[in-house]
Every structure is written in C-alpha cells, then in structure tokens.
Design an enzyme around this catalytic site. Structure first.
Site, short mmCIF file in Angstrom:
data_model
loop_
_atom_site.label_atom_id
_atom_site.label_comp_id
_atom_site.label_asym_id
_atom_site.label_seq_id
_atom_site.Cartn_x
_atom_site.Cartn_y
_atom_site.Cartn_z
CE LYS A 32 -4.02 -2.83 2.03
NZ LYS A 32 -4.69 -2.64 3.42
CD GLN A 37 -3.18 -4.95 6.33
OE1 GLN A 37 -3.43 -3.81 6.13
NE2 GLN A 37 -3.55 -5.77 5.50
CG ASP A 97 -10.45 -0.32 4.65
OD1 ASP A 97 -9.34 -0.35 3.26
OD2 ASP A 97 -8.96 0.01 4.91
#
Ligand code: NDP
Length: 281
Positions: A52, A96, A119
């Site tokens: 990422k 994460q 997200d």
C-alpha cells in the site's frame, strides 16, 4: 472461450489517472495523505502494508506509517486514531486488519472519522451505502464495480448472484449491484441448492474463501464471472473461488486469479484517498 478481464491493466490505467490528478492537486498546494496503522508482526499484514505504501509513493500520495507492537493497548491505539483524525495532512486512515485479540476491532473502526474512513468500514459509511448515498465505498467491492464498468457490463435488470455475505466483500458488493439496478441474490453457507442459484445468474461474484468451490459447470453460457477469492494451494500456487478452466468454457468474461480483482483493491484505496483530499481542497 471467455474474455479474460485483465485486472492488472484496469488497475494500471486507473493508477495513471490517479497519479495525474494527484499531481494537479499537489500543484494547488494539497498533497493527499494516507496514514497506515499496523499493530503486531503478522507477516501477511506487513506485506499488504508495504504494498500500500509503495502504491501511494508511485502515485505521489504521501503515506505515513505507524508500526505498533503487538501488545499495544486498545487505549493507545484509539489515542493514535484520534490524533490522526485531527491531523490536517491526513485524508485517509487505514488500520490493517486483523488486529490482535485483545483489541476490539469494531471500537477501532468506529473511532476513525467517517470523513477519513477510506476503507469504508465505519457504520456511518456502511449506512450511507445502504441508503444509496455513499461517501466512501469499501475497496475490494468498489474495485469489482469498476472492473464490471470497464468491461462494459451494464447491470441494469441483470440477475447477479453473490456467493458470500461478509461485511468486507459479499454484502457491500451486493448493495452496489442493487444500486446499479441489478436483481441481486446473496448466497452463503446455508444456501440450499447453490448450483441452481449460480446457474440462473447473468453475473456471478464469488467471495467465499474456498478454493474452486464454484464449479465451471454451474456457470450459465454467456455469464460474467468475477472471482474475488484468493486461496493459496500448496507452496506457491494461488487459485480463486471459481473453477477457472471449466468456467471459462461457459462464461462470456471472467477474472483470473491472480491478476483479476487483486490489483484493484489497493487501486481503490488510492482512489478513495484522492477523493478525500479533493473534498479537503
Ligand atoms: P469470509 O470468510 O469473511 O466470508 C466467506 C463467505 O463465504 C461467508 O459469507 C460464508 O458463508 C460463505 N461461504 C463459505 N463456504 C461456503 C460454501 N460452501 N457455500 C456457500 N457459501 C460459503 O471471507 P471474505 O469475504 O473476507 O473473503 C472471501 C474471499 O475473498 C477470500 O478468498 C479472500 O481471501 C478473498 N479476498 C480477496 C480480496 C482481494 O483484494 N482480492 C480482498 C478481500 C478478500 P457464511 O456467512 O454462512 O459463513
């Protein structure tokens, strides 16, 4: 034989556009910023986080990494998130997953400001997706929608069968298909006669996590097949949730694994971060 939907090529095209738009924004004094928070040493999570960050750097997006020890308290993590919520350089916050057992995942996701929730997992953003007025859409399902769009698939009136009902893939992708005017059936582990459900689909989206469980013989001639699954078989081989070689005999178009949905997920994270920075501007 089916058209192979090339996720790598679609992702590369989108990343090129994101890079150009980012440069334009930077020239106006706004650099999109993503904070990536990793708790613990999970090797797969480390790989995802570095992918990422590299993707951000390639597109000119600023990324700030916070690596916390596995025994970090929930309180400390929530404090960091509050700090990032208030940080004007940061447009997106990504924590994460999975988190260590002693940390309440929902509490963490709910602490991220909905305006920086790139997200799309915050209940506020889930609610906006449900009501048809999305702010941030979760990256993997959003990537699936972009791929369908790029392939020229118009979902209006189509029968879409989604296999899997997780909060990160199955449910949101079903909602997005509904918003695109498809008739949607969501299947799961208790669905009766899955083969018949899949056989009625114009578009099949598989997000199950079981190697090749959707059989090629179930796929209707001319259907479009999107395989979200990523399953490691043996030492090195990756396979999807769909029996690819048999399915491509029936499908009009199909995504491969790897090289299908996979490259789209990070691309949509970049896209959401850029969108957030544009809102800031
Ligand atoms: P989950 O394990 O959270 O959900 C799996 C879903 O599949 C559940 O709803 C489950 O049903 C259903 N299911 C399991 N077995 C069967 C069965 N035999 N028949 C019908 N339905 C079944 O997985 P995720 O949604 O997180 O991920 C799905 C796949 O997508 C995985 O392979 C994952 O690695 C991959 N993935 C890929 C990403 C990418 O970037 N390409 C990103 C995210 C995920 P029930 O609810 O009844 O238990």
């Amino acid at each position: 034989m089916a058209e192979i939907i090339d996720g790598k090529a679609i992702a590369a095209k989108m990343r090129h556009e994101i890079k150009q738009e980012t440069a334009e924004l930077v020239s106006k004094g706004i650099t999109p910023g993503l904070a990536v928070v990793l708790v613990g040493e999970d090797p797969a999570s480390r790989v995802y986080v570095s992918m990422k960050e590299k993707a951000c750097a390639d597109c000119g997006i600023f990324s700030d990494e916070y690596k916390l020890a596995a025994d970090t308290s929930e309180e400390k993590l929530l404090e960091l998130i509050e700090q990032l919520n208030a940080d004007s350089r940061i447009d997106g916050i990504l924590v994460q997953l999975p988190l260590p057992q002693h940390i309440d995942e929902s509490k963490v996701l709910e602490t991220i400001s909905p305006a920086k929730d790139v997200d799309g997992f915050h209940p506020y953003n889930v609610g906006r997706l449900v009501t048809g007025n999305p702010l941030f859409q979760p990256c993997t399902p959003y990537g699936v929608m972009k791929m369908l769009d790029e392939t020229g698939v118009d979902l209006k009136g189509k029968n879409v069968v989604v296999v899997g009902r997780s909060n990160i893939v199955g449910k949101p992708v079903a909602l997005m298909c509904l918003a695109a005017h498809a008739t949607v059936t969501i299947c799961h582990s208790r669905t009766v006669d899955l083969p018949a459900k899949v056989a009625a689909a114009d578009v099949v989206i598989a997000a199950v996590g079981v190697p090749e469980m959707v059989k090629g013989s179930w796929i209707k001639k001319g259907a479009v097949v999107i395989d979200v699954g990523v399953n490691r078989v043996g030492e090195k081989k990756l396979v999807g949730d769909v029996e690819f070689t048999a399915a491509e005999q029936n499908a009009a178009a199909i995504t491969p694994v790897p090289g299908g949905v996979g490259p789209m997920t990070i691309t949509m994270l970049l896209y959401n971060t850029l969108e957030s920075a544009k809102r800031r501007s």
